[in-house]
Design a protein around this motif. Structure first.
Motif, PDB file in Angstrom:
ATOM      1  N   TRP A   1     -36.356  89.247  73.780  1.00 36.40           N
ATOM      2  CA  TRP A   1     -35.550  90.023  72.936  1.00 36.40           C
ATOM      3  C   TRP A   1     -34.829  91.128  73.671  1.00 36.40           C
ATOM      4  CZ3 TRP A   1     -36.304  90.528  67.015  1.00 36.40           C
ATOM      5  CH2 TRP A   1     -36.540  89.249  66.548  1.00 36.40           C
TER       6      TRP A   1
ATOM      7  N   GLU B   1     -27.378  91.028  69.158  1.00 33.58           N
ATOM      8  CA  GLU B   1     -26.719  91.264  67.593  1.00 33.58           C
ATOM      9  C   GLU B   1     -26.550  90.192  67.007  1.00 33.58           C
ATOM     10  OE1 GLU B   1     -23.565  94.272  65.481  1.00 33.58           O
ATOM     11  OE2 GLU B   1     -23.840  94.489  67.868  1.00 33.58           O
TER      12      GLU B   1
ATOM     13  N   LYS C   1     -29.462  88.472  65.723  1.00 30.17           N
ATOM     14  CA  LYS C   1     -30.288  89.537  64.965  1.00 30.17           C
ATOM     15  C   LYS C   1     -31.657  89.769  66.038  1.00 30.17           C
ATOM     16  CE  LYS C   1     -28.437  88.044  60.777  1.00 30.17           C
ATOM     17  NZ  LYS C   1     -28.667  87.230  59.442  1.00 30.17           N
TER      18      LYS C   1
ATOM     19  N   ASN D   1     -31.597  92.275  68.006  1.00 32.70           N
ATOM     20  CA  ASN D   1     -31.160  93.333  68.785  1.00 32.70           C
ATOM     21  C   ASN D   1     -32.182  94.654  68.264  1.00 32.70           C
ATOM     22  OD1 ASN D   1     -30.406  93.209  66.200  1.00 32.70           O
ATOM     23  ND2 ASN D   1     -28.592  94.889  66.220  1.00 32.70           N
ATOM     24  N   SER D   2     -33.262  94.321  67.282  1.00 36.36           N
ATOM     25  CA  SER D   2     -34.153  95.423  66.911  1.00 36.36           C
ATOM     26  C   SER D   2     -35.313  94.603  66.460  1.00 36.36           C
ATOM     27  CB  SER D   2     -33.461  96.107  65.837  1.00 36.36           C
ATOM     28  OG  SER D   2     -34.634  96.943  65.454  1.00 36.36           O
TER      29      SER D   2
ATOM     30  N   ASP E   1     -37.105  95.484  60.657  1.00 44.31           N
ATOM     31  CA  ASP E   1     -36.347  94.950  59.791  1.00 44.31           C
ATOM     32  C   ASP E   1     -35.206  95.776  59.413  1.00 44.31           C
ATOM     33  OD1 ASP E   1     -38.382  92.892  59.802  1.00 44.31           O
ATOM     34  OD2 ASP E   1     -39.609  94.077  58.381  1.00 44.31           O
TER      35      ASP E   1
ATOM     36  N   ASN F   1     -34.154  91.893  60.893  1.00 42.01           N
ATOM     37  CA  ASN F   1     -33.857  91.248  62.189  1.00 42.01           C
ATOM     38  C   ASN F   1     -33.982  89.802  61.994  1.00 42.01           C
ATOM     39  OD1 ASN F   1     -36.457  90.643  62.333  1.00 42.01           O
ATOM     40  ND2 ASN F   1     -37.139  92.292  63.545  1.00 42.01           N
TER      41      ASN F   1
ATOM     42  N   THR G   1     -36.765  88.564  59.707  1.00 42.84           N
ATOM     43  CA  THR G   1     -37.442  89.477  58.535  1.00 42.84           C
ATOM     44  C   THR G   1     -37.698  88.741  57.595  1.00 42.84           C
ATOM     45  OG1 THR G   1     -36.074  91.289  58.937  1.00 42.84           O
ATOM     46  CG2 THR G   1     -36.456  91.015  56.709  1.00 42.84           C
TER      47      THR G   1
END
Length: 405
Positions: free
Chosen positions: A348, A360, A363, A365-366, A369, A371, A374
């Motif tokens: 990631w 991004e 999902k 990118n983080s 949650d 992401n 989740t």
């Protein structure tokens, strides 16, 4: 987002194009991704093969590994770094369904050294005696896995690993965003919506679509149910649900047909769809997305394994190590054939650093949650499984019955 990455050293197109639409662009796409990830690895002083210790990757000029795998996994974009760094040649044969892979291994003992298998078929492969037992702790990348996936998520046999997850995704409902809203997709009940008469289609394999239809029939992951593990009475209820919604379906297609239907607007909804397919269409400007409704969805996973009977165990372990590495999984996640989610947490970070637009879009990118995982954290996702109280043949026969209703 248009998927274009710009940097001081490269201005690289990140738009992915299905081979069926523009196969002449495939080579340039592969080269772009390869150069982006290699540049990022070099920045950190890492080999392109990732975090594996250099001493592990000694060159083996005369070694060839035979790999039974899924379409697109042996793309040069994915495996060139391993081959260049180790001198080991990967010779791949692709297969299209879990049972076909099982037949291929059992009928050709000793032919394959490594294999990619779908999680739900692992017990079948183990029972056939075709997979070696693995110790994930032997592999550097395993120590970088997301906590949620650095464990058995349900496919081990007798508490033992015979294959290790290297990419995954979730199946739910894929849809045209210009025809249906996020609110519409909040529940699988949308499948029954009169607006969708003749606008629903699926790929012609029971394993993807029937999970969604079983959820519609009341076997929701959010309620702690696996839509594939149902009683005979629930199986009969599923048959009635399928009979009820049959008029909603216009066809049962290969993926090229699904992509075409979404693109021309004749298909609005695909039960059993996922980001792995819709991201390809997004690149073509088609307004599509995938939703995991409130009832939940199911996880598909591809696992790497070493075949029983190989005489090249050391080389095979090097390839497993590569597949578990951050750099490899960043490539698997963004391969031209279809996208995926990486189990390696540092993958990631590689995407966030080197391909932020793709991080991004996927999902990843983080780590917070919301992401890519989740829904898994929330307990709304279960693993795709083979049926328990019925046979695979029972489910496949019901699928054929459904198509002819």
């Amino acid at each position: 987002m248009n998927g274009t990455k710009k940097s001081s050293s490269n201005r690289l197109s990140r738009r992915r194009t299905p081979k069926s639409v523009a196969s002449d662009q495939t080579k340039s796409l592969k080269a772009d991704r390869r150069s982006v990830l290699k540049a990022g690895a070099a920045t950190l002083g890492l080999a392109a093969v990732g975090s594996v210790a250099p001493s592990v990757f000694t060159r083996a000029e005369d070694t060839t590994l035979n790999w039974l795998t899924w379409a697109g996994h042996s793309d040069p974009y994915v495996i060139d770094a391993f081959q260049e760094e180790t001198g080991i040649t990967i010779r791949a044969k692709e297969y299209a369904a879990g049972d076909l892979g099982l037949v291929e291994l059992t009928q050709n003992p000793g032919l394959y050294d490594i294999a990619s298998v779908s999680g739900e078929f692992v017990p079948e492969f183990v029972a056939s005696g075709t997979l070696m037992e693995l110790d994930p702790e032997e592999y550097v990348g395993w120590n970088e896995y997301l906590p949620e996936f650095k464990q058995d998520i349900g496919w081990n046999v007798d508490g033992k690993y015979h294959a290790i997850l290297y990419e995954f995704g979730f199946n739910g409902l894929s849809y045209r965003t210009d025809k249906l809203s996020e609110e519409d997709l909040s529940s699988y009940e949308i499948i029954r919506d009169p607006r969708l008469a003749g606008k629903v289609a699926s790929n012609d394999w029971w394993g993807n679509a029937m999970g969604s239809l079983s959820i519609l029939s009341g076997n929701a992951p959010a309620d702690g149910r696996n839509p594939y593990i149902i009683t005979d009475a629930e199986f009969d209820a599923l048959r009635e649900t399928m009979r009820e919604i049959r008029p909603q379906f216009s066809g049962f297609l290969e993926y090229a047909g699904l992509f075409s239907g979404f693109a021309n607007g004749s298909i609005w909804l695909q039960p059993g769809g996922g980001d792995w397919a819709t991201q390809i269409l997004v690149d073509q400007g088609v307004p599509v997305a995938t939703a995991i409704p409130k009832e939940g969805g199911y996880l598909w996973g591809e696992l790497i394994t070493i075949c029983e009977g190989t005489t090249k165990v050391d080389a095979a372990k090097k390839f497993v190590d590569y597949c578990l590495s951050a750099e490899a999984q960043a490539k698997f996640a963004t391969k031209p054939a279809y996208t995926a989610v990486a189990a390696n947490q540092r993958a990631w970070e590689v995407l966030q650093r080197d391909m932020p637009e793709w991080a991004e879009r996927l999902k990843m990118n983080s780590f917070d949650d919301p992401n890519a995982i989740t829904a898994w954290r929330e307990g709304r996702i279960v693993i795709r499984s083979l049926p328990a109280d019925q046979s695979v043949t029972d489910w496949a026969n019901l699928w054929q019955e459904f198509k002819n209703m």
